[in-house]
Each structure stands twice: as C-alpha cells, then as structure tokens.
Design an enzyme around this catalytic site. Structure first.
Site, PDB file in Angstrom:
ATOM      1  N   ARG A  30       2.041  44.090  39.670  1.00  0.00           N
ATOM      2  CA  ARG A  30       3.024  44.589  40.642  1.00  0.00           C
ATOM      3  C   ARG A  30       3.572  45.943  40.194  1.00  0.00           C
ATOM      4  O   ARG A  30       3.858  46.144  39.010  1.00  0.00           O
ATOM      5  CB  ARG A  30       4.158  43.603  40.825  1.00  0.00           C
ATOM      6  CG  ARG A  30       3.650  42.264  41.334  1.00  0.00           C
ATOM      7  CD  ARG A  30       4.624  41.530  42.221  1.00  0.00           C
ATOM      8  NE  ARG A  30       4.039  40.259  42.600  1.00  0.00           N
ATOM      9  CZ  ARG A  30       3.217  40.081  43.622  1.00  0.00           C
ATOM     10  NH1 ARG A  30       2.900  41.084  44.390  1.00  0.00           N
ATOM     11  NH2 ARG A  30       2.716  38.889  43.898  1.00  0.00           N
ATOM     12  N   ASP A  31       3.707  46.849  41.152  1.00  0.00           N
ATOM     13  CA  ASP A  31       4.305  48.151  40.886  1.00  0.00           C
ATOM     14  C   ASP A  31       5.791  47.960  40.613  1.00  0.00           C
ATOM     15  O   ASP A  31       6.458  47.169  41.298  1.00  0.00           O
ATOM     16  CB  ASP A  31       4.097  49.070  42.094  1.00  0.00           C
ATOM     17  CG  ASP A  31       4.389  50.520  41.789  1.00  0.00           C
ATOM     18  OD1 ASP A  31       5.554  50.843  41.479  1.00  0.00           O
ATOM     19  OD2 ASP A  31       3.460  51.331  41.873  1.00  0.00           O
ATOM     20  N   VAL A  96       0.393  58.615  36.689  1.00  0.00           N
ATOM     21  CA  VAL A  96      -0.221  58.049  35.489  1.00  0.00           C
ATOM     22  C   VAL A  96      -1.700  58.394  35.569  1.00  0.00           C
ATOM     23  O   VAL A  96      -2.382  58.025  36.527  1.00  0.00           O
ATOM     24  CB  VAL A  96      -0.012  56.523  35.403  1.00  0.00           C
ATOM     25  CG1 VAL A  96      -0.717  55.948  34.182  1.00  0.00           C
ATOM     26  CG2 VAL A  96       1.478  56.186  35.375  1.00  0.00           C
ATOM     27  N   HIS A 100      -6.006  54.290  39.279  1.00  0.00           N
ATOM     28  CA  HIS A 100      -5.448  53.049  39.801  1.00  0.00           C
ATOM     29  C   HIS A 100      -5.445  53.071  41.315  1.00  0.00           C
ATOM     30  O   HIS A 100      -5.199  54.098  41.936  1.00  0.00           O
ATOM     31  CB  HIS A 100      -4.032  52.789  39.254  1.00  0.00           C
ATOM     32  CG  HIS A 100      -3.063  53.907  39.427  1.00  0.00           C
ATOM     33  ND1 HIS A 100      -3.123  55.070  38.665  1.00  0.00           N
ATOM     34  CD2 HIS A 100      -2.008  54.054  40.262  1.00  0.00           C
ATOM     35  CE1 HIS A 100      -2.124  55.871  39.025  1.00  0.00           C
ATOM     36  NE2 HIS A 100      -1.447  55.275  39.999  1.00  0.00           N
TER      37      HIS A 100
END
Length: 116
Positions: A30-31, A96, A100
């Site tokens: 989960r973010d 980041v 992703h």
C-alpha cells in the site's frame, strides 16, 4: 540491492510496508500517501531505476504486469475498472527511482492528467 533505495530496503525487510501481494520476483504494498481509495505500488524485487530499464528484461516486465493484474483482482477492482500507472523520470513525477507500477482504483479516478 541498492542500499540507498527506499524500495530495495522494503524488499530487504529493513523498512516496514503493508504488503498485499508477493511473488518470487515482485512485491506489492500500500502507498503511504494514497491518491485513490485503493493505491498499491507493485515493484520488481530486483532494482531497475525506471520503466526504460525494466523493459530490457522482458521476463521481469511480464512478472510485474502479472503482479499488477493480480493486485487489481485481489483488491476487487476488475469490475468497475482500475488504472496502472508508471511515472518515469522527474518530469513525470517519479520520486523513487526504483521502477514501480501504481495500481489505482476503488472510486472514479477522473481525467488522466490535470487540466492546464
């Protein structure tokens, strides 16, 4: 592993995350700053800086896409739809630099890009 990479450190178990799906080659969690009702990040366990680097490894690319699909299914998003998003580079908002996929859904998401 890149010891300076946040996501590599999550893979290594050095930083906690709420994991929702894991395979031999991928991890989904989960973010911490969700942009939708469901917002899960799906990463390869091996470090690739961005989607361009990941594209050089077709097997890892396929694994990541399959994991994103499994996450969407597991989160109940396949009925009403969901979005899979890759930000690549600073102009796209990549924060980041470990590739992703964002799996977003659970509510209407609106337009792809903000109006200018």
């Amino acid at each position: 592993m890149d010891h300076d990479c946040l996501f590599c450190r999550i893979v290594a178990g050095e930083i906690p995350a709420t994991i929702v799906h894991e395979t031999e080659t991928t991890l989904a969690f989960r973010d911490i700053d969700p942009k939708a009702a469901v917002h899960v990040l799906v990463i390869p366990k091996e470090h690739y800086a961005d989607v361009v680097a990941l594209a050089g490894d077709p097997a890892a690319s396929a694994d990541l896409l399959a994991a994103a699909s499994s996450v969407a299914e597991g989160e109940g998003l396949t009925g009403d739809g969901f979005r899979v998003l890759f930000n690549t580079g600073r102009f796209a908002g990549q924060e980041v630099f470990h590739v992703h996929a964002h799996v977003l859904g659970g509510e209407p998401l609106g337009p792809m890009l903000a109006l200018r």
